[in-house]
Design an enzyme around this catalytic site. Structure first.
Site, PDB file in Angstrom:
ATOM      1  CE1 TYR A  67      -3.657   2.538   0.630  1.00 51.10           C
ATOM      2  CE2 TYR A  67      -2.452   3.198   2.589  1.00 51.10           C
ATOM      3  CZ  TYR A  67      -3.465   3.417   1.680  1.00 51.10           C
ATOM      4  OH  TYR A  67      -4.296   4.500   1.830  1.00 51.10           O
ATOM      5  CG  ASP A  73       5.679   3.621   1.065  1.00 49.19           C
ATOM      6  OD1 ASP A  73       5.948   4.198   2.138  1.00 49.19           O
ATOM      7  OD2 ASP A  73       4.525   3.502   0.624  1.00 49.19           O
ATOM      8  CE  LYS A 116       0.838   4.569   8.506  1.00 47.45           C
ATOM      9  NZ  LYS A 116       0.881   3.847   7.261  1.00 47.45           N
TER      10      LYS A 116
HETATM   11  C1  LIG Z   1       0.227   4.431   5.904  1.00 46.22           C
HETATM   12  C2  LIG Z   1       1.004   4.232   4.647  1.00 46.22           C
HETATM   13  C3  LIG Z   1       0.948   5.132   3.574  1.00 46.22           C
HETATM   14  C4  LIG Z   1      -0.037   6.254   3.536  1.00 46.22           C
HETATM   15  O1  LIG Z   1       0.166   7.173   4.529  1.00 46.22           O
HETATM   16  P1  LIG Z   1      -1.059   8.158   4.952  1.00 46.22           P
HETATM   17  O2  LIG Z   1      -0.447   9.073   5.932  1.00 46.22           O
HETATM   18  O3  LIG Z   1      -2.124   7.250   5.518  1.00 46.22           O
HETATM   19  O4  LIG Z   1      -1.524   8.830   3.715  1.00 46.22           O
HETATM   20  C5  LIG Z   1       1.801   4.951   2.515  1.00 46.22           C
HETATM   21  N1  LIG Z   1       2.672   3.924   2.485  1.00 46.22           N
HETATM   22  C6  LIG Z   1       2.751   3.028   3.484  1.00 46.22           C
HETATM   23  C7  LIG Z   1       3.754   1.930   3.413  1.00 46.22           C
HETATM   24  C8  LIG Z   1       1.895   3.142   4.582  1.00 46.22           C
HETATM   25  O5  LIG Z   1       1.941   2.218   5.553  1.00 46.22           O
END
Ligand SMILES: *Cc1c(COP(=O)(O)O)cnc(C)c1O
Length: 429
Positions: free
Chosen positions: A144, A239, A267
Site C-alpha cells: 500500500y 516506501d 507515521k
Molecule cells: C500508511 C502508509 C501510507 C499512507 O500514509 P497516509 O499518511 O495514511 O496517507 C503509505 N505507504 C505506506 C507503506 C503506509 O503504511
C-alpha cells in the site's frame, strides 16, 4: 463490557460519514461488530467513551512508537502551539528536522516535508516521472502506498481488507501505466524489467511489507530491485512510511544495506501529527519546484507543531535507542502467540521484525499477497474479539500490522499474554 456511548456515537457518525469513520478500517467491518470511540490515550493504553481500557497494539497504525501522549512530546508541542500554529513561511525547526532525517537516512540527500504518506508517495512518483521523462510505475501486490489513483492497484491495507484491490473511481487510463507484480518474485521482476525497463520511471516497494500484514522481503528480492533499476535507470523508491524509524532508526534500508534513489517517510516521523517526507538523491530532488519543473506544494507543509512533535520523537529515539528492547518485547508476544496456538492446535504463522508483527491463521508461510490471502480471516476476527473482550486491542483486520511501543511495560505485556492464551483457547472450541 459496556458500550452504550460508543454505540450512540457510531449511530450519529454513520449518518454523516461513510461507514461512520474517516478512514475505512476503523469501522471494524473486517472483524464485525461496532468500533469503540476513543476518549483518551496514555502510554500503551486507550480508554473508550464507556470507560473501557485497552492495551493498544494498533498505535494509530504505526506512528506511536513512544506510545500515547509521551510527556516530552506533549510538553514540546504545548510550547510550540503557544508560538502560533502555522506561518506559511520557513522555520528553523524545519531545518532541524530535515537534518535529523538526513542523518538517519543518508540516501535522502534532499527532502521535502508534506502532510501525509499519501502525499509523500504521490510526490515521489511525480518527481521520478519528471526526472526520467518516463511514465510506467512498477508496484507489488499487497503493498500500500497511500490512495493516489495510479497506486490503488492491488493495494494492501483497507483495500485488501475489503477485497477491493482496485478502487472504483480510478479511470483505466490512470492505472494503465502501473505494472503490478508479486512481492518477493525475483523472476517475474527481472523478466518485466528486461522487457519494459526502459519505460519504467519508478519501482516503488515497501522494503518490508506492512500492509498485507507483515511480510518480510527475501534479501535476493531487494537486491534484484536495486540491480535492475540501476541497469535500466529507473528510480527505486523505498516506501518506508511504516518502517522508517520503526525497524531501526535508519529504516529497512539500513537493515538490508540497500540504498534506494528515493525514500518516503510518514507515521513515526510526525510524532503523532500529520507529517510525512519524501526525498532522495540530490540530482533527482533538484527537479522539484522552485529548483526544477516538477510542482509540489502545501499550505500546511512543514507545520511547526507537527515538526516539533516529529523532531522531539526522533530526538528521543536517537537518545534512548529503544530498538533492542522493543524487539525483545515483541518477540515475547510472538512467542506467547505461537506457544498458545500450538497448545490449542490452531495453525498460525507469525511474521515479525523489530516491533511489528502479524498473526496469520494459516499453516503455510506467508511470503506474498496470495499466501497472505490464504489466512483464515474469520478466525482472525474471533481472535480479535476474544482479545478485545479482555482489554487488548489488536488491528481490526488480518491485513494490518500490530505494533509495540516503548510504553508497553511488563504489566501490560503480561496482561496481553494472558489474553492471548485465553483467545487461543476460545478459538480451539
Ligand atoms: C500508511 C502508509 C501510507 C499512507 O500514509 P497516509 O499518511 O495514511 O496517507 C503509505 N505507504 C505506506 C507503506 C503506509 O503504511
Amino acid at each position: 463490557m459496556r458500550n452504550e456511548n460508543s454505540r450512540a456515537l457510531f449511530e450519529r457518525a454513520q449518518k454523516l460519514m461513510p461507514g461512520g469513520v474517516n478512514s475505512p478500517v476503523r469501522a471494524f467491518r473486517a472483524v464485525g461488530g461496532n468500533p469503540f470511540f476513543v476518549a483518551k490515550g496514555e502510554g500503551c493504553y486507550l480508554w473508550d467513551v464507556d470507560g473501557n481500557k485497552y492495551v493498544d497494539f494498533v498505535c494509530s497504525w504505526g506512528p506511536l512508537i513512544l506510545g500515547h501522549a509521551h510527556p516530552e512530546v506533549v510538553a514540546a508541542v504545548k510550547e510550540a502551539v503557544e508560538r502560533g500554529t502555522t506561518y506559511g513561511a520557513p522555520t528553523k525547526l524545519e531545518v532541524l528536522l530535515a537534518e535529523k532525517i538526513q542523518q538517519a537516512f543518508p540516501s535522502m540527500e534532499m527532502l521535502r516535508l508534506v502532510n501525509s504518506g499519501t502525499e509523500a508517495t504521490m510526490s515521489a512518483i511525480r518527481v521520478a516521472r519528471g526526472y526520467t521523462g518516463r511514465k510506467k510505475v512498477v508496484k507489488f501486490e499487497g503493498c500500500y502506498h497511500g490512495h493516489a489513483d495510479y497506486l490503488l492497484v492491488k493495494a494492501g491495507s483497507g483495500a485488501t481488507t475489503f477485497g477491493i484491490p482496485d478502487s472504483a473511481g480510478v479511470p483505466e487510463g490512470t492505472a494503465q501505466d502501473t505494472i503490478v507484480l508479486p512481492y518477493n518474485d525475483v523472476h517475474a521482476f527481472n523478466e518485466t524489467m528486461d522487457a519494459v525497463g526502459e519505460e519504467v520511471a519508478a519501482v516503488i516497494v515497501e522494503p518490508i511489507a506492512g500492509n498485507m500484514g507483515v511480510v518480510l522481503p527475501e534479501p535476493e528480492f531487494l537486491k534484484a530491485l536495486r540491480e535492475q533499476t540501476e541497469k535500466h535507470k529507473s528510480v527505486l523508491i523505498f516506501d518506508e512510511v511504516i518502517t522508517g524509524f520503526r525497524v531501526a532508526l535508519g529504516g529497512a534500508q539500513s537493515l538490508y544495506g540497500i540504498c534506494p534513489d528515493m525514500t518516503c517517510l510518514g507515521k513515526i516521523v510526525g510524532g503523532g501529527f500529520p507529517l510525512a517526507a519524501y526525498g532522495g538523491r540530490k540530482e533527482i530532488m533538484q527537479s522539484v519546484a522552485p529548483l526544477g519543473p516538477v510542482y509540489q506544494a502545501g499550505t500546511l507543509s512543514g507545520n511547526p507543531v507537527a515538526v516539533t512533535a516529529g523532531l522531539k520523537t526522533l530526538e528521543i529515539l536517537e537518545r534512548d535507542n529503544p530498538y533492542p528492547e522493543l524487539e525483545r518485547k515483541t518477540r515475547q508476544i510472538a512467542k506467547t502467540v505461537s506457544d498458545a496456538a500450538k497448545e490449542a492446535s490452531v495453525p498460525v504463522q507469525i511474521n515479525q521484525i523489530a516491533s511489528m508483527f502479524t498473526v496469520f491463521f494459516t499453516d503455510r508461510p506467508v511470503t506474498d499477497y496470495s499466501s497472505a490471502k490464504r489466512s483464515d480471516t474469520q478466525r482472525y476476527a474471533r481472535f480479535f474479539h476474544a482479545l478485545l473482550e479482555r482489554g487488548v486491542y489488536f488491528p481490526p483486520s488480518q491485513f494490518e500490522a500490530a505494533f509495540v511501543s516503548t510504553a508497553h511495560d511488563d504489566e501490560a505485556l503480561s496482561a496481553t499474554q494472558e489474553a492471548i492464551r485465553f483467545a487461543m483457547k476460545a478459538l480451539a472450541l
